[in-house]
Design an enzyme around this catalytic site. Sequence first.
Site, PDB file in Angstrom:
ATOM      1  N   HIS A  85       0.968  -1.318  -0.119  1.00 46.34           N
ATOM      2  CA  HIS A  85      -0.201   0.053  -0.135  1.00 46.34           C
ATOM      3  C   HIS A  85       0.814   1.316  -0.044  1.00 46.34           C
ATOM      4  O   HIS A  85       1.909   1.149   0.565  1.00 46.34           O
ATOM      5  CB  HIS A  85      -0.851  -0.004   1.144  1.00 46.34           C
ATOM      6  CG  HIS A  85      -1.999   1.274   1.313  1.00 46.34           C
ATOM      7  ND1 HIS A  85      -1.607   2.449   1.414  1.00 46.34           N
ATOM      8  CD2 HIS A  85      -3.151   0.969   0.788  1.00 46.34           C
ATOM      9  CE1 HIS A  85      -2.833   2.973   1.412  1.00 46.34           C
ATOM     10  NE2 HIS A  85      -3.612   2.218   0.864  1.00 46.34           N
ATOM     11  N   GLU A 155      -3.931   2.032  -7.590  1.00 48.07           N
ATOM     12  CA  GLU A 155      -4.244   3.027  -6.567  1.00 48.07           C
ATOM     13  C   GLU A 155      -3.273   4.442  -6.574  1.00 48.07           C
ATOM     14  O   GLU A 155      -2.066   4.283  -6.029  1.00 48.07           O
ATOM     15  CB  GLU A 155      -4.010   2.624  -5.167  1.00 48.07           C
ATOM     16  CG  GLU A 155      -4.831   1.360  -4.524  1.00 48.07           C
ATOM     17  CD  GLU A 155      -5.139   1.818  -3.345  1.00 48.07           C
ATOM     18  OE1 GLU A 155      -6.569   1.736  -2.856  1.00 48.07           O
ATOM     19  OE2 GLU A 155      -4.519   1.844  -2.211  1.00 48.07           O
TER      20      GLU A 155
HETATM   21  P1  PGA Z   1      -9.721   6.139   0.415  1.00 45.49           P
HETATM   22  O1  PGA Z   1      -8.215   5.042   0.678  1.00 45.49           O
HETATM   23  O2  PGA Z   1     -10.612   5.136  -0.076  1.00 45.49           O
HETATM   24  O3  PGA Z   1     -10.034   6.766   1.591  1.00 45.49           O
HETATM   25  O4  PGA Z   1      -9.005   7.221  -0.667  1.00 45.49           O
HETATM   26  C1  PGA Z   1      -8.033   4.107  -0.218  1.00 45.49           C
HETATM   27  C2  PGA Z   1      -6.748   3.551   0.467  1.00 45.49           C
HETATM   28  O5  PGA Z   1      -6.027   4.176   0.861  1.00 45.49           O
HETATM   29  O6  PGA Z   1      -6.532   2.297  -0.198  1.00 45.49           O
END
Ligand code: PGA
Length: 244
Positions: A85, A155
């Site tokens: 992440h 992401e």
């Molecule tokens: P968020 O976070 O949906 O609050 O933008 C996503 C993540 O950090 O995986």
Amino acid sequence: MKYVIANWKSNPRSLQDAQSLLSGYPKKTPLGVVICPPALFGFLVSKYHYVLGAQDVSIADRVITGDITASQLASFGVQYVIIGHSERRAMGETSSQVNQKLHNCLNCNITPIVCVGEQVRDTQGQYVLELRQQLQESFAGLTRQQLEQVIIAYEPVWAIGASAIRQCTPEEFQESLLLIQRELISVTGNMPIGAISVIYGGSVTNENVKQYITAGAEGVLLGRASLDPVVFADIVAQVYENNN
Ligand code: PGA
């Protein structure tokens, strides 16, 4: 299979709050709905009969203070683990460590959810190189059969969390989706594009989830939206609308 992955991060702040959050969740959810709580709350997620995921795993199967190994997670019934992440990468985690964690999970029959994403979507295309390098290093040594057992979460860092600059557009997601699929095929050798599962994460809400699914995402990774049971239930309903 479609996925809705709830990444609680360090929320909620107490066991009682975790209990009340889960009480507000839909009673029965499809198998692709995975809850990744802080490790200590894992037992609670299992008690409520949700599919359990973890937010991280140790690099190797050795004894390190604070670490939880893939084999320990597997013995506890954890089926999915988020790896790489951006918040962990920001703390120094490298793609080569992500790669070791990925192999660890596969060895223990846990499905890795590997996060990749650029810091900035610049106009010169630097982000393409950044993404390609992350993919090449994170997925090094993976066979085609192994890749079929992995979920890739695209992401973009600039679209994640409360400090997001803006939302990722479906077109931007689609462009990255193609890039990811193409790059991974070059890492593992020829395989059907459809066998590579890519989900989207970053400021997903019940108002924008549909556009990512329509753009080809196999599901979504939720941060903040997983902490509101009503929004969460709505997202689950929308993702599984056609029972897929
Ligand atoms: P968020 O976070 O949906 O609050 O933008 C996503 C993540 O950090 O995986």
